[in-house]
Design a protein around this motif. Structure first.
Motif, PDB file in Angstrom:
ATOM      1  N   ALA A  66       2.039   1.462   0.799  1.00  0.00           N
ATOM      2  CA  ALA A  66       2.272   2.940  -0.193  1.00  0.00           C
ATOM      3  C   ALA A  66       1.846   3.145  -0.863  1.00  0.00           C
ATOM      4  O   ALA A  66       1.063   4.334  -1.446  1.00  0.00           O
ATOM      5  N   ALA A  67       1.977   1.939  -2.115  1.00  0.00           N
ATOM      6  CA  ALA A  67       1.731   1.940  -3.047  1.00  0.00           C
ATOM      7  C   ALA A  67       0.688   1.697  -3.298  1.00  0.00           C
ATOM      8  O   ALA A  67      -0.843   2.355  -3.838  1.00  0.00           O
ATOM      9  N   LEU A  68      -0.879   0.933  -2.652  1.00  0.00           N
ATOM     10  CA  LEU A  68      -1.903   0.871  -1.986  1.00  0.00           C
ATOM     11  C   LEU A  68      -3.042   1.902  -1.325  1.00  0.00           C
ATOM     12  O   LEU A  68      -4.017   2.470  -2.543  1.00  0.00           O
ATOM     13  N   LYS A  69      -2.301   2.678  -0.871  1.00  0.00           N
ATOM     14  CA  LYS A  69      -2.640   3.705  -0.204  1.00  0.00           C
ATOM     15  C   LYS A  69      -2.836   4.891  -1.813  1.00  0.00           C
ATOM     16  O   LYS A  69      -3.816   5.827  -1.507  1.00  0.00           O
ATOM     17  N   GLN A  70      -1.450   5.493  -2.274  1.00  0.00           N
ATOM     18  CA  GLN A  70      -1.499   5.982  -2.938  1.00  0.00           C
ATOM     19  C   GLN A  70      -2.523   5.977  -4.649  1.00  0.00           C
ATOM     20  O   GLN A  70      -3.315   6.058  -4.626  1.00  0.00           O
ATOM     21  N   ARG A  71      -2.852   4.838  -4.683  1.00  0.00           N
ATOM     22  CA  ARG A  71      -3.900   3.806  -6.039  1.00  0.00           C
ATOM     23  C   ARG A  71      -5.260   4.766  -5.369  1.00  0.00           C
ATOM     24  O   ARG A  71      -5.648   4.821  -6.106  1.00  0.00           O
ATOM     25  N   LEU A  72      -5.489   4.487  -3.740  1.00  0.00           N
ATOM     26  CA  LEU A  72      -7.098   4.926  -3.200  1.00  0.00           C
ATOM     27  C   LEU A  72      -6.728   6.295  -2.960  1.00  0.00           C
ATOM     28  O   LEU A  72      -8.360   6.267  -3.284  1.00  0.00           O
ATOM     29  N   ARG A  73      -5.722   6.487  -2.600  1.00  0.00           N
ATOM     30  CA  ARG A  73      -6.268   8.079  -2.970  1.00  0.00           C
ATOM     31  C   ARG A  73      -6.446   8.854  -3.884  1.00  0.00           C
ATOM     32  O   ARG A  73      -7.170   9.640  -4.606  1.00  0.00           O
ATOM     33  N   ARG A  74      -5.973   8.463  -5.370  1.00  0.00           N
ATOM     34  CA  ARG A  74      -5.814   8.767  -6.906  1.00  0.00           C
ATOM     35  C   ARG A  74      -6.990   8.648  -6.738  1.00  0.00           C
ATOM     36  O   ARG A  74      -7.808   9.126  -8.523  1.00  0.00           O
ATOM     37  N   LEU A  75      -7.875   7.129  -6.676  1.00  0.00           N
ATOM     38  CA  LEU A  75      -9.026   6.900  -7.099  1.00  0.00           C
ATOM     39  C   LEU A  75     -10.273   7.349  -6.509  1.00  0.00           C
ATOM     40  O   LEU A  75     -11.136   7.212  -6.669  1.00  0.00           O
ATOM     41  N   SER A  76      -9.700   8.407  -5.643  1.00  0.00           N
ATOM     42  CA  SER A  76     -10.549   9.237  -4.370  1.00  0.00           C
ATOM     43  C   SER A  76     -11.218   7.591  -3.084  1.00  0.00           C
ATOM     44  O   SER A  76     -12.216   8.726  -3.007  1.00  0.00           O
ATOM     45  N   ILE A  77     -10.745   7.060  -3.196  1.00  0.00           N
ATOM     46  CA  ILE A  77     -11.923   6.083  -1.773  1.00  0.00           C
ATOM     47  C   ILE A  77     -11.363   7.009  -0.895  1.00  0.00           C
ATOM     48  O   ILE A  77     -10.014   6.798   0.130  1.00  0.00           O
ATOM     49  N   PRO A  78     -12.586   6.743   0.029  1.00  0.00           N
ATOM     50  CA  PRO A  78     -12.423   7.468   1.131  1.00  0.00           C
ATOM     51  C   PRO A  78     -11.868   6.905   2.918  1.00  0.00           C
ATOM     52  O   PRO A  78     -11.669   5.205   2.160  1.00  0.00           O
ATOM     53  N   PRO A  79     -10.993   7.411   3.183  1.00  0.00           N
ATOM     54  CA  PRO A  79      -9.762   7.013   3.929  1.00  0.00           C
ATOM     55  C   PRO A  79     -10.532   5.774   5.194  1.00  0.00           C
ATOM     56  O   PRO A  79     -10.308   5.353   5.713  1.00  0.00           O
ATOM     57  N   GLN A  80     -11.899   6.166   5.316  1.00  0.00           N
ATOM     58  CA  GLN A  80     -12.811   5.298   6.136  1.00  0.00           C
ATOM     59  C   GLN A  80     -13.218   4.379   5.783  1.00  0.00           C
ATOM     60  O   GLN A  80     -13.241   3.549   6.390  1.00  0.00           O
ATOM     61  N   ASN A  81     -13.006   3.941   4.789  1.00  0.00           N
ATOM     62  CA  ASN A  81     -14.412   3.140   4.241  1.00  0.00           C
ATOM     63  C   ASN A  81     -12.155   1.783   4.545  1.00  0.00           C
ATOM     64  O   ASN A  81     -12.348  -0.079   4.516  1.00  0.00           O
ATOM     65  N   TYR A  82     -11.068   1.755   5.177  1.00  0.00           N
ATOM     66  CA  TYR A  82     -10.140   1.414   4.693  1.00  0.00           C
ATOM     67  C   TYR A  82      -9.046   1.024   6.079  1.00  0.00           C
ATOM     68  O   TYR A  82      -8.586   2.489   6.281  1.00  0.00           O
ATOM     69  N   VAL A  83      -8.036  -0.337   6.419  1.00  0.00           N
ATOM     70  CA  VAL A  83      -7.151   0.341   7.212  1.00  0.00           C
ATOM     71  C   VAL A  83      -6.238  -0.400   6.630  1.00  0.00           C
ATOM     72  O   VAL A  83      -6.683  -1.639   6.002  1.00  0.00           O
ATOM     73  N   VAL A  84      -5.193   0.103   5.890  1.00  0.00           N
ATOM     74  CA  VAL A  84      -3.855  -0.745   5.009  1.00  0.00           C
ATOM     75  C   VAL A  84      -2.651  -0.267   5.859  1.00  0.00           C
ATOM     76  O   VAL A  84      -2.354   0.670   6.701  1.00  0.00           O
TER      77      VAL A  84
END
Length: 124
Positions: free
Chosen positions: A49-67
């Motif tokens: 949850a913490a990592l996904k929240q940070r990734l969203r906040r930094l606008s990292i495209p979700p297609q770049n990762y599976v967490v």
């Protein structure tokens, strides 16, 4: 460790105390688009949850990762390959189920039977 070091590794493991920049390094790495998503495994759902929240906040495209969690990913493998991953217990038997899940998936991974699938699914 640098993003370049992460990207040139075939496997990686980041272990460091809180506040040392693990999440920042992961986010910087995941910002570099690849043809397939990166697979990021962590121990806890709180970590996911913490990592996904940070990734969203930094606008990292979700297609770049599976967490996901290690157990979540293992469970997914057992659902894709029930014959190769015979589990006799049920999740409600947590103290029995999760050790069995880990043992069965570890055996599958050691066998090499799914190596091509994993390499075809995730970036190195």
């Amino acid at each position: 460790m640098s993003v370049e070091a992460v990207l040139t590794s075939t496997r990686g493991l980041i272990i460091a105390p809180a506040g040392c920049g693990k999440t920042h390094l992961i986010a910087e790495t995941l910002a570099v688009a690849q043809s397939k998503p990166y697979l990021v495994l962590t121990h806890t759902t709180a970590g996911v949850a913490a990592l996904k929240q940070r990734l969203r906040r930094l606008s990292i495209p979700p297609q770049n990762y599976v967490v996901t969690t290690l157990d979540g990913w293992a469970l997914r493998l057992t659902k894709f390959f029930p014959t190769l991953c015979p589990i006799t217990s049920v999740p409600e038997q947590g103290k029995i189920f999760y050790p069995e899940l880990r043992r069965v998936v570890f055996t599958l991974l050691k066998s090499g039977l799914v190596n091509d699938l994993i390499q075809a699914s995730y970036s190195k």
